[in-house]
Design an enzyme around this catalytic site. Structure first.
Site, PDB file in Angstrom:
ATOM      1  N   LYS A 213       0.871  -1.235   0.121  1.00  0.00           N
ATOM      2  CA  LYS A 213      -0.062  -0.075  -0.053  1.00  0.00           C
ATOM      3  C   LYS A 213       0.990   1.364  -0.007  1.00  0.00           C
ATOM      4  O   LYS A 213       0.669   2.102  -0.899  1.00  0.00           O
ATOM      5  CB  LYS A 213      -0.805   0.129   1.214  1.00  0.00           C
ATOM      6  CG  LYS A 213      -2.087   0.764   1.344  1.00  0.00           C
ATOM      7  CD  LYS A 213      -2.796   1.049   2.352  1.00  0.00           C
ATOM      8  CE  LYS A 213      -3.655  -0.091   2.712  1.00  0.00           C
ATOM      9  NZ  LYS A 213      -4.287   0.105   3.942  1.00  0.00           N
ATOM     10  N   GLU A 219      10.212  -6.010   3.576  1.00  0.00           N
ATOM     11  CA  GLU A 219       9.877  -7.102   3.136  1.00  0.00           C
ATOM     12  C   GLU A 219       9.699  -7.040   1.501  1.00  0.00           C
ATOM     13  O   GLU A 219      10.534  -8.068   1.051  1.00  0.00           O
ATOM     14  CB  GLU A 219       9.118  -8.034   3.747  1.00  0.00           C
ATOM     15  CG  GLU A 219       9.384  -8.574   5.195  1.00  0.00           C
ATOM     16  CD  GLU A 219       9.079  -7.664   6.249  1.00  0.00           C
ATOM     17  OE1 GLU A 219       8.773  -6.496   5.981  1.00  0.00           O
ATOM     18  OE2 GLU A 219       8.915  -8.056   7.254  1.00  0.00           O
ATOM     19  N   GLY A 270      -5.303  -4.349   5.371  1.00  0.00           N
ATOM     20  CA  GLY A 270      -4.511  -5.507   4.770  1.00  0.00           C
ATOM     21  C   GLY A 270      -5.216  -6.802   4.707  1.00  0.00           C
ATOM     22  O   GLY A 270      -5.595  -7.515   3.664  1.00  0.00           O
ATOM     23  N   ARG A 271      -5.819  -7.094   5.965  1.00  0.00           N
ATOM     24  CA  ARG A 271      -6.439  -8.401   5.992  1.00  0.00           C
ATOM     25  C   ARG A 271      -7.809  -8.555   5.656  1.00  0.00           C
ATOM     26  O   ARG A 271      -8.324  -9.390   5.633  1.00  0.00           O
ATOM     27  CB  ARG A 271      -6.249  -8.651   7.622  1.00  0.00           C
ATOM     28  CG  ARG A 271      -6.920  -7.749   8.535  1.00  0.00           C
ATOM     29  CD  ARG A 271      -6.509  -7.760  10.225  1.00  0.00           C
ATOM     30  NE  ARG A 271      -7.236  -6.823  10.843  1.00  0.00           N
ATOM     31  CZ  ARG A 271      -6.713  -5.687  11.154  1.00  0.00           C
ATOM     32  NH1 ARG A 271      -5.401  -5.342  10.571  1.00  0.00           N
ATOM     33  NH2 ARG A 271      -6.977  -4.864  12.009  1.00  0.00           N
ATOM     34  N   GLU A 357      -5.491 -10.349  14.500  1.00  0.00           N
ATOM     35  CA  GLU A 357      -4.855  -8.889  14.066  1.00  0.00           C
ATOM     36  C   GLU A 357      -6.003  -7.790  14.421  1.00  0.00           C
ATOM     37  O   GLU A 357      -5.907  -6.638  14.720  1.00  0.00           O
ATOM     38  CB  GLU A 357      -4.346  -8.811  12.984  1.00  0.00           C
ATOM     39  CG  GLU A 357      -3.615  -7.487  12.679  1.00  0.00           C
ATOM     40  CD  GLU A 357      -3.085  -7.471  11.079  1.00  0.00           C
ATOM     41  OE1 GLU A 357      -3.106  -8.312  10.336  1.00  0.00           O
ATOM     42  OE2 GLU A 357      -2.191  -6.534  10.886  1.00  0.00           O
ATOM     43  N   HIS A 388      -5.928 -37.033  13.077  1.00  0.00           N
ATOM     44  CA  HIS A 388      -4.917 -38.042  13.362  1.00  0.00           C
ATOM     45  C   HIS A 388      -3.752 -37.181  13.952  1.00  0.00           C
ATOM     46  O   HIS A 388      -2.752 -37.735  14.075  1.00  0.00           O
ATOM     47  CB  HIS A 388      -4.314 -38.609  11.944  1.00  0.00           C
ATOM     48  CG  HIS A 388      -5.484 -39.333  11.419  1.00  0.00           C
ATOM     49  ND1 HIS A 388      -5.113 -40.882  11.426  1.00  0.00           N
ATOM     50  CD2 HIS A 388      -6.261 -39.173  10.558  1.00  0.00           C
ATOM     51  CE1 HIS A 388      -6.239 -41.425  10.606  1.00  0.00           C
ATOM     52  NE2 HIS A 388      -6.861 -40.374  10.275  1.00  0.00           N
ATOM     53  N   LYS A 503      10.687  -1.645  15.941  1.00  0.00           N
ATOM     54  CA  LYS A 503      11.844  -0.811  15.118  1.00  0.00           C
ATOM     55  C   LYS A 503      12.346   0.071  16.222  1.00  0.00           C
ATOM     56  O   LYS A 503      13.648   0.257  16.166  1.00  0.00           O
ATOM     57  CB  LYS A 503      11.151   0.024  14.093  1.00  0.00           C
ATOM     58  CG  LYS A 503      10.883  -0.702  12.808  1.00  0.00           C
ATOM     59  CD  LYS A 503      10.128  -0.317  11.648  1.00  0.00           C
ATOM     60  CE  LYS A 503       9.634  -1.364  10.587  1.00  0.00           C
ATOM     61  NZ  LYS A 503       8.804  -0.859   9.684  1.00  0.00           N
TER      62      LYS A 503
END
Lengths: 522, 522
Positions: A213, A219, A270-271, A357, A388, A503
């Site tokens: 955005k 990253e 974002g989510r 979040e 299982h 940060k």
């Protein structure tokens, strides 16, 4: 205007907390009455799906108290304010408009001088046109050859949702002639993530979508550098292979380094961005814009149901209320999402982000601490695999974990085998039915090691088949459930200060940090 | 002989529970003393790795009480009994011998008239010979062509562990010329799982490993039918493409339908079988038997350290004790496993099974209910991905979730880019260091929405690089941690009655089950 009040100031909440009425699933599910309950405790969802809560620890009395809570909290009114463009994200002072990417629920929303619905559909149209040209070979590589692979570069919401949606539809698309391009994803700043994708795709026939955005996510920019290196080292021009999904004000917006740029804005978290250009670009390239459109239609249908005031006609609201009852009244700390569909393998990871979040918070929307518990830990894996594995703790552990099952009546590929009198698909479904009853009713055994206490609650969402429409409906159901829970807890579910730390640390911690850095040889 | 007693009967436990001494991470990590603590609170692990617990809520006083608990519980003696062949799995009346697949820690173990160490190494040798022939093209398809892909068909422990290990080493193998065959996995009874694998591999050049101890696991046999159909429909003879990993007494053992059969036995639990033939066959075919051997050596080195009595020299024991302190004394319900290595993407899912299936129990090893909480919920995803997702709740949620970080000083591929003054790998490491300090120390802000309270505990395991050796060491560390916790809780960590329910349900539940079946259209 809706009134925003802490949960523990509501009368209906006090009534709930003071009630010592409890439902024992072993009693209510027994015999004919139990069968009747399973038949009746269902609420219709979008696209022909059903939310069944017969194995939740609720009954008419509890549901009545929860309905009072929904009313007093004015969940309907709050959602209405949200979709009509109120500033619901109080922390960042932003509107919350992801519903508008898939339909017009209320008034026109004009912000920053733009009709936002027109803005979102405009970007969808641009994406559709671009994708059609790629599929037709009009947009192609320098050798005039078609692109066969699309790679999304993004992290968090730019990764988990779109990736989960792609995986959910890959089989369906292959079976229906809709798998137009393979999609891959690069997210982690770990260099081995990018390397492993780049070494296993045909780079010369790949398109890369950079999703950020702000255009400054570290990253993502680091991974872009990886991709550009890979292109250049093969003698390819990155600007022929890359596109951007970003905001109009980002450095990526009007940049000759990209084939095209598609826009989102600050009103899509974002989510919650799978139905925006963030999901739209990669899904339209992979499956075609018509498939993405069907996905949006399913989500819009869910949103419409979520606008109902009555929780008994609003599965997302009911699901939210029951979840709140389990968290605040019954004290359960986590919830497992268990889809009986391998295609939903990464859907729990997406919901883990979407839920934790949004509602993993300790202060209310006005920045004041709250005195009640909020969002649960969310985890899950597809069934029957989980059966299982970690179901041991779910059945016999000391903590009770509420369960959210998802299942479909048909598989996606239509291919199946018949073994011991039934198909794989029917075995899959028989497993989930038996598990629900086993969790709820238990099984007595004199050997306590083989004894199952039961009274472990679950709900199930059932659909005919996992398609673009039902996937969109399922996604929106959970988004809206999380939204309603945020309203009930009086949280701002749309910011995420907790992911923005790390940060700038306080001065007193420098020594410890330096030692950790030494340990890691940084 | 070790004495098996409930945790709450131990004097050292009572002392711990009565102590009101608590450690505040914000205090102990501040300033020079904090730096000193980070330097000192480390225990060496196998293969040059380190377990650092400076950000756990413990100090000399707590560690002293935990050491007393370890001693009174006789953790050393219990492990010794286990590896010397005592019947530790009381529920199923079986020995627990997965340590023997990777080394001889104590006495020879003779069971069923066989030296079990010789049995396990014998199967490894058979696998190595078979794999070498496949790699050399001596075992090949009907057209005389080499096999290029190996597909594991199994579920639960036959899937999660081997799959997590394969993914962990795939990048490493590619970078080191050791990726001899691609590996794929089919697990779920959902037909779309098998279909999606079969439609994306080159079936004619694929070997399929059917993994089932009993030879009767329904999911696995159903998926075998899928695979056989796929082979036959391409005019291929399944018996040229399939091998079995099973017990010597299973119907798959001496069966002309398979190219070969490799054996495990009842003394290797599914979730502990990655170092047995269950992991050995697929990993040796994918990477070569020498790589599998290196993996076993790493595990064996961890096991040796786990045999130490002193928890300060035994990282697995210390990790177990601190975990128990967090669960029983501090009341935390879940634990997140957060590897800062994309290659460990499925390692948390494997640990979820290993831990929750082993210790998610409410009765002790004698079948009596226990009055204390046992195994936690385990979940996790790789960092930095999780930082952009559920870390919100971890930092600012109402519940405290202890964290287990894992990081490496170098990446696997050796390929990297330099951006803004550092490589991706160093950014990855800087992120984990900053996160640990942020979780522990918090960050004050007058805006409470941006305030981080801190005092959220974590540990970190650091290694030089994720290789076959360090992966083996890491796996064994967690297996042994879980074992020690099971000893402390007085559980049988090696059976799994909770995953064996769902077939025979009580009569009273028939009506409810029938209605669920109707809902699902079974």
């Amino acid at each position: 205007m809706a009134e925003w009040k802490n949960l523990d100031t509501l009368e209906a909440y006090k009534v709930l907390m003071e009630s010592d009425h409890r439902v024992d699933l072993r009693e209510v599910l027994a015999g004919d009455a139990g069968a009747e309950r399973v038949k009746n405790y269902s609420v219709p969802m979008a696209c022909g799906m059903t939310y069944n809560y017969a194995s939740k620890q609720v009954d008419e009395e509890v549901l009545g108290m929860l309905a009072d809570l929904a009313k007093e909290s004015d969940l309907e009114g709050k959602f209405k304010e949200l979709y009509n463009g109120a500033m619901i994200n109080t922390g960042e002072k932003r509107l919350v408009l992801h519903h508008l990417t898939r339909g017009q629920l209320g008034d026109d929303v004009i912000a920053d001088g733009t009709d936002k619905r027109a803005f979102y559909t405009g970007e969808q149209a641009k994406i559709a046109e671009f994708a059609a040209k790629v599929h037709a070979g009009e947009i192609c590589n320098a050798d005039g050859e078609k692109f066969t692979t699309v790679v999304q570069i993004g992290i968090g919401g730019s990764d988990l949702g779109p990736r989960a949606m792609y995986i959910a539809l890959e089989n369906w698309a292959r079976a229906n002639g809709k798998l137009l391009m393979d999609a891959k994803f690069i997210s982690n700043v770990d260099p081995d993530d990018a390397v492993s994708v780049l070494e296993t795709i045909d780079v010369a026939h790949s398109l890369f979508i950079l999703v950020s955005k702000s255009g400054t996510t570290l990253e993502t920019l680091t991974n872009e550098a990886f991709v550009k290196n890979a292109l250049v080292s093969r003698g390819l021009d990155p600007s022929n292979h890359m596109l951007a999904v970003t905001s109009e004000t980002s450095p990526l917006a009007s940049n000759s380094g990209y084939l095209a740029a598609f826009f989102m804005d600050d009103y899509i978290g974002g989510r919650y961005s799978s139905t925006s250009a963030v999901g739209g670009a990669v899904l339209s390239l992979a499956f075609g814009a018509d498939v993405f459109d069907a996905f949006l239609k399913g989500a819009a249908e869910s949103d419409k149901l979520a606008a109902q005031a009555d929780p008994m006609a609003n599965a997302a609201m009911l699901d939210a209320l029951i979840g709140l009852y389990e968290r605040n009244m019954l004290g359960y700390e986590s919830t497992a999402v268990l889809p009986y569909a391998q295609a939903l393998a990464r859907f729990p990871a997406h919901l883990q982000q979407a839920d934790m979040e949004s509602n993993g918070k300790s202060v209310n929307r006005f920045g004041e601490p709250v005195d009640y518990v909020t969002g649960p830990v969310i985890f899950g894996e597809p069934g029957t695999n989980g059966q299982h594995s970690f179901y041991q703790l779910l059945h016999q552990g000391k903590s009770i974990v509420p369960l959210q099952f998802i299942a479909f009546r048909e598989n996606q590929s239509g291919i199946d085998v018949d073994i011991q009198g039934s198909t794989s698909q029917k075995k899959l479904e028989a497993n989930v039915a038996a598990q629900i009853v086993a969790f709820a009713c238990g099984k007595a055994d004199d050997n306590l090691n083989k004894n199952f206490e039961g009274d472990r609650p679950s709900s199930i969402i059932v659909g005919d088949k996992l398609t673009p429409e039902t996937l969109g409906a399922l996604l929106a159901h959970f988004e809206n459930k999380i939204m309603f829970q945020g309203f009930l807890w009086n949280l701002n579910s749309f910011d995420q200060e907790g992911v923005q730390l790390g940060k700038v640390l306080a001065h007193e911690t420098e020594g410890a940090l330096a030692e950790y850095s030494k340990l890691l040889d940084i």
